[in-house]
Scaffold this active site. Structure first.
Site, PDB file in Angstrom:
ATOM      1  N   GLU A 117      54.830  66.371  -1.841  1.00 30.21           N
ATOM      2  CA  GLU A 117      55.406  65.082  -1.441  1.00 30.21           C
ATOM      3  C   GLU A 117      54.301  64.210  -0.867  1.00 30.21           C
ATOM      4  OE1 GLU A 117      58.281  65.911   1.622  1.00 30.21           O
ATOM      5  OE2 GLU A 117      59.365  67.343   0.378  1.00 30.21           O
ATOM      6  N   LYS A 119      52.456  62.160   1.821  1.00 30.45           N
ATOM      7  CA  LYS A 119      52.447  62.192   3.284  1.00 30.45           C
ATOM      8  C   LYS A 119      52.365  60.748   3.756  1.00 30.45           C
ATOM      9  CE  LYS A 119      50.317  64.450   7.260  1.00 30.45           C
ATOM     10  NZ  LYS A 119      50.411  63.286   8.118  1.00 30.45           N
ATOM     11  N   ASP A 121      52.148  57.459   5.910  1.00 30.91           N
ATOM     12  CA  ASP A 121      51.372  57.171   7.111  1.00 30.91           C
ATOM     13  C   ASP A 121      52.150  56.215   8.012  1.00 30.91           C
ATOM     14  OD1 ASP A 121      49.332  57.349   8.845  1.00 30.91           O
ATOM     15  OD2 ASP A 121      47.896  56.176   7.671  1.00 30.91           O
ATOM     16  N   TYR A 231      62.258  62.947   4.464  1.00 30.02           N
ATOM     17  CA  TYR A 231      61.571  64.088   3.845  1.00 30.02           C
ATOM     18  C   TYR A 231      62.049  65.438   4.380  1.00 30.02           C
ATOM     19  CZ  TYR A 231      58.695  63.350   8.024  1.00 30.02           C
ATOM     20  OH  TYR A 231      58.273  63.151   9.300  1.00 30.02           O
ATOM     21  N   LYS A 342      45.074  66.380   3.576  1.00 32.11           N
ATOM     22  CA  LYS A 342      44.743  65.002   3.941  1.00 32.11           C
ATOM     23  C   LYS A 342      43.740  64.384   2.963  1.00 32.11           C
ATOM     24  CE  LYS A 342      45.594  63.605   7.790  1.00 32.11           C
ATOM     25  NZ  LYS A 342      45.719  63.929   9.206  1.00 32.11           N
ATOM     26  N   CYS A 436      17.545  29.965   8.331  1.00 33.55           N
ATOM     27  CA  CYS A 436      17.635  31.113   7.439  1.00 33.55           C
ATOM     28  C   CYS A 436      16.774  32.265   7.959  1.00 33.55           C
ATOM     29  CB  CYS A 436      17.181  30.731   6.033  1.00 33.55           C
ATOM     30  SG  CYS A 436      17.091  32.154   4.921  1.00 33.55           S
ATOM     31  N   CYS A 439      13.762  32.712   5.261  1.00 28.35           N
ATOM     32  CA  CYS A 439      12.724  31.715   4.974  1.00 28.35           C
ATOM     33  C   CYS A 439      12.627  30.623   6.032  1.00 28.35           C
ATOM     34  CB  CYS A 439      12.962  31.090   3.600  1.00 28.35           C
ATOM     35  SG  CYS A 439      14.375  29.970   3.561  1.00 28.35           S
ATOM     36  N   CYS A 454      21.815  28.817   3.073  1.00 32.30           N
ATOM     37  CA  CYS A 454      20.405  28.493   3.269  1.00 32.30           C
ATOM     38  C   CYS A 454      20.062  27.368   2.301  1.00 32.30           C
ATOM     39  CB  CYS A 454      19.564  29.729   2.972  1.00 32.30           C
ATOM     40  SG  CYS A 454      17.837  29.368   2.682  1.00 32.30           S
ATOM     41  N   CYS A 460      13.347  30.343  -0.986  1.00 28.59           N
ATOM     42  CA  CYS A 460      13.768  31.394  -0.046  1.00 28.59           C
ATOM     43  C   CYS A 460      13.623  32.749  -0.719  1.00 28.59           C
ATOM     44  CB  CYS A 460      15.211  31.158   0.379  1.00 28.59           C
ATOM     45  SG  CYS A 460      15.905  32.515   1.333  1.00 28.59           S
TER      46      CYS A 460
HETATM   47  S1  IVH Z   1      57.334  67.531   6.842  1.00 26.25           S
HETATM   48  C1  IVH Z   1      58.178  70.831   9.701  1.00 26.25           C
HETATM   49  N1  IVH Z   1      56.869  65.770   4.968  1.00 26.25           N
HETATM   50  O1  IVH Z   1      53.330  64.195   8.923  1.00 26.25           O
HETATM   51  C2  IVH Z   1      57.309  69.798   9.128  1.00 26.25           C
HETATM   52  N2  IVH Z   1      56.015  65.363   7.142  1.00 26.25           N
HETATM   53  O2  IVH Z   1      51.502  66.083  10.307  1.00 26.25           O
HETATM   54  C3  IVH Z   1      57.836  68.442   9.298  1.00 26.25           C
HETATM   55  N3  IVH Z   1      54.835  63.229   7.364  1.00 26.25           N
HETATM   56  O3  IVH Z   1      55.031  64.459  11.956  1.00 26.25           O
HETATM   57  C4  IVH Z   1      57.059  67.436   8.571  1.00 26.25           C
HETATM   58  N4  IVH Z   1      55.137  62.543   5.281  1.00 26.25           N
HETATM   59  O4  IVH Z   1      55.425  62.365  10.589  1.00 26.25           O
HETATM   60  C5  IVH Z   1      56.678  66.107   6.247  1.00 26.25           C
HETATM   61  N5  IVH Z   1      56.572  64.240   3.220  1.00 26.25           N
HETATM   62  C6  IVH Z   1      56.401  64.595   4.493  1.00 26.25           C
HETATM   63  C7  IVH Z   1      55.715  63.762   5.405  1.00 26.25           C
HETATM   64  C8  IVH Z   1      55.522  64.187   6.716  1.00 26.25           C
HETATM   65  C9  IVH Z   1      54.622  62.240   6.461  1.00 26.25           C
HETATM   66  C10 IVH Z   1      54.333  63.218   8.742  1.00 26.25           C
HETATM   67  C11 IVH Z   1      55.373  63.508   9.779  1.00 26.25           C
HETATM   68  C12 IVH Z   1      54.845  64.658  10.595  1.00 26.25           C
HETATM   69  C13 IVH Z   1      53.410  64.660  10.254  1.00 26.25           C
HETATM   70  C14 IVH Z   1      52.879  66.066  10.308  1.00 26.25           C
END
Ligand code: IVH
Length: 701
Positions: A117, A119, A121, A231, A342, A436, A439, A454, A460
């Protein structure tokens, strides 16, 4: 009657929200949505007794709160173990496979099924639905206790106030875990508004999302356009229908409410179920078998992330089968069944060592910060641009500051913001130089421009160097071996003072001086001179591009070369002629014209000519018979099937010429729709006018 209408409106508005936020597929216009919302508001104003907390009108209801209450999570909100490279991922997969093999939960091939999935931000929140109704929302906090942010969460239109479907599908309790985030576009717009109001800028979408969610006044949160993706889940109970028995997952869970039956036995199935209840679940997920497939997904996402509307900072891998998750269990506060892989960070903090000023090819002076080297976006960054004076002042970057540096994809690293708390005392305020740095010529800032330039021109050395580097580059004269470093040396040693001097380097005296340069051997000199020889007959478009005329990029250079056919024709073209070329507008026309008015430029061109530099007209697939030999065409208006440029090319191929203005010497005027004064002039002079079909027939003749 009107209570029915109220219910109908609520259902419709929630369905539109789902289509927009969950399915990314808006089904009504904003105006239609607003009209329905106003109708609902009006009905509710007449009958306040009908208002319920789930009504879409009630998203921004409550007044500011003094502070946030704390919420103890029924099921703790855990964190994830991190991986930074593929070794970490292989090690994770091996641990998982080993454990599952002992439990007999994986086949002989030891290939584990995972879900990968995005992640997201943003920041983690927990949404508690009881009998389908959103009753409470909280932040993660320390994982055990968070802050109650229900009023703010209710302003997020992506989050349903009431689950979709009918009450007989809703669980008694469903705690949805997911991420609140801000789309990049909304982040840019927010910062723009903040700038206009003279208020603080946010460093990135995550900080903006966090700041917006932790507003005490939900009316402010409502203006921030936050989003949400689910998620995971916390407490679940009372799921109607057939459910899978799942034991308590974690001893931490056992402290509070155990999970009862779940509607699916996989992570993927659970996400699909949540989506079926109207919760936004992002498409960025896939069930995959084995570590290699996980890594392939990761690398693909790395490519795709720049074009996503929101930021992701990695990929989360989770063992798909819930039974297997349960077997793997937890270590300290993170699951053993999941891993966050990451991406290399795109933002880091580091210290500003100096602020320098770089002079570009066209004389633009750009402030550049020299940084303590920092690893960001996958490379070590030592410089970052401040773009221009206004940006530098706005960001108020000073020598000695600690700054956020960002490098995303292939873009030039930039300073995002200063960490003001870490500013050393007496750090000098940024100031542009008055002359400049290369020059010493005066700098000027033209009205309406952000750039200081310049005024030294090719006198230059910095501008000269950049001009030469550009001219020698791959898309211009393509002189291999004549790169940044050598150009620097050649200019500093005064071996080259203009573009033409490149073509004098083969002379004996010059060769001797070249050989005296550090790192210049006989062989590399031979190669360099051979590359220069090859550049003596460049294609006309490359040559035009190499001249570095402002506003003339590769494509425009090609348009000019195709339309005019020779350097001489380009030199003589007046602005009207230039404007007659498709894609050439007033800015380019003025710039080209101006370039050929400069005596210095003409002198360099003359010298190049004398040195035997002869640009070649583009080789257009030459027709066998030059049917239009010696005939001059004027092309005007919009042709039905070809661009004016294509028509020009056809005329040139057939040996004809194209001019921008109609005179007695014009053989034909090729006129399309909305032809104006040129057509009138042709009729006046009695010059034959062709339409496209007649023109094509003439070519065939
Ligand atoms: S699962 C038991 N799935 O990442 C685990 N976390 O470093 C629960 N996050 O605090 C997290 N996307 O804020 C999970 N697809 C995803 C996620 C996700 C972002 C964040 C979440 C968590 C942090 C963990």
């Amino acid at each position: 009657m009107s209570l029915d209408r109220v219910k109908q409106l609520r259902l419709a508005l929630e369905a539109y929200n789902r289509a927009y936020y969950q399915e990314d597929n808006p089904t009504v216009s904003d105006a239609q949505y607003d009209a329905l919302m106003r109708e609902l508001e009006a009905l509710e104003a007449e009958h306040p007794e009908w208002i319920t907390a789930q009504s879409p009108t009630q998203r921004v209801g409550s007044a500011p709160v003094g502070s946030f209450a704390s919420v103890r999570h029924a099921v703790p909100m855990l964190s994830l173990a991190n991986a930074f490279d593929s070794q970490d991922v292989f090690a994770f997969d091996k641990r998982v496979a080993d454990t599952l093999a002992v439990a007999g939960l994986v086949g002989l091939d030891r290939q584990v099924d995972y879900i990968a999935e995005y992640k997201f931000d943003g920041l983690a929140v927990s949404l508690r639905y009881e009998h389908g109704i959103l009753v409470q929302a909280s932040t993660r906090g320390d994982g055990t206790t968070g802050e109650e942010v229900s009023s703010n969460i209710r302003t997020i239109k992506a989050i349903p106030l009431c689950l979709a479907g009918s009450p007989d599908q809703w669980p008694a309790v469903l705690e949805v875990r997911g991420e609140v985030l801000m789309y990049r576009q909304d982040f840019e717009a927010l910062n723009q508004r903040q700038l206009q109001k003279g208020e603080k800028q946010f460093v990135n979408p995550r900080n903006a999302a966090a700041g917006s969610l932790r507003q005490l006044d939900p009316r402010i949160t409502a203006t921030r356009h936050l989003r949400f993706f689910a998620y995971g889940w916390g407490e679940i109970s009372g799921v109607p229908g057939k459910t899978v028995a799942v034991e308590p997952q974690h001893d931490l869970f056992a402290l509070d409410t155990p999970q009862e039956g779940l509607p699916s036995d996989t992570q993927a199935g659970m996400l699909d179920w949540m989506a079926s209840l109207g919760l936004p679940v992002n498409q960025g997920r896939q069930v995959l078998r084995g570590a290699d497939a996980l890594l392939a997904f990761y690398h693909q996402a790395e490519q795709d992330r720049a074009s996503l509307p929101f930021e992701i900072d990695g990929i989360v891998y989770k063992v798909n089968a819930l039974r297997a998750q349960q077997t793997l269990g937890y270590v300290s506060r993170a699951p053993r069944f999941a891993l966050a892989h990451k991406f290399p960070a795109q933002e880091e903090t580091t210290r500003v060592e100096e602020i320098d000023f770089q002079v570009g090819r066209t004389g633009v002076v750009t402030p550049v910060v020299r940084l303590q080297p920092v690893f960001v976006g996958g490379v070590t960054v030592t410089n970052a641009t401040l773009h221009n004076e206004d940006e530098a002042r706005r960001k108020d970057v000073r020598v000695g500051d600690t700054v956020f540096v960002r490098r995303a994809g292939d873009v030039i690293p930039e300073v995002v913001a200063v960490v003001l708390d870490k500013r050393p005392e007496g750090a000098p305020v940024f100031a542009m130089p008055t002359s400049c740095p290369a020059c010493g010529s005066a700098l000027e800032r033209l009205p309406g421009e952000v750039a200081w330039r310049c005024t030294g021109g090719l006198f230059c050395s910095a501008q000269l160097k950049q001009t030469l580097i550009h001219a020698a580059s791959r898309k211009a004269l393509d002189i291999e071996g004549l790169g940044d470093k050598l150009v620097e040396q050649l200019v500093d040693e005064k071996l080259i003072t203009s573009l033409a001097d490149i073509f004098k380097l083969h002379r004996e005296a010059e060769q001797a001086r070249l050989l005296a340069l550090p790192r210049m051997g006989k062989k590399s000199l031979e190669n360099l001179l051979a590359a220069i020889e090859r550049a003596r007959e460049p294609d006309l478009d490359r040559f035009i591009f190499a001249l570095g005329i402002r506003h003339v990029g590769e494509t425009t250079a090609r348009d000019l070369a195709l339309a005019l056919g020779s350097l001489e024709a380009l030199r003589q073209a007046d602005q009207e002629r230039l404007l007659a070329i498709n894609e050439v507008g007033p800015v380019v026309a003025a710039s080209v014209h101006h370039f050929f008015q400069e005596p210095h430029n003409l002198a360099v061109l003359q010298e190049l000519h004398e040195l035997g530099v002869q640009p070649k007209a583009l080789e257009v697939a030459t027709a066998q018979v030059q049917t239009l030999s010696g005939k001059t065409f004027v092309i005007t208006g919009t042709l039905p099937s070809m661009s004016r440029e294509q028509a020009t090319q056809r005329v040139l191929e057939a040996g004809g010429k194209v001019s921008g203005s109609v005179s007695k010497k014009t053989a034909y005027v090729l006129a399309g729709a909305e032809a104006g004064s040129k057509l009138a002039r042709a009729e006046e002079l009695g010059i034959p006018v062709l339409d496209e079909a007649q023109f094509l027939a003439l070519l065939e003749a």
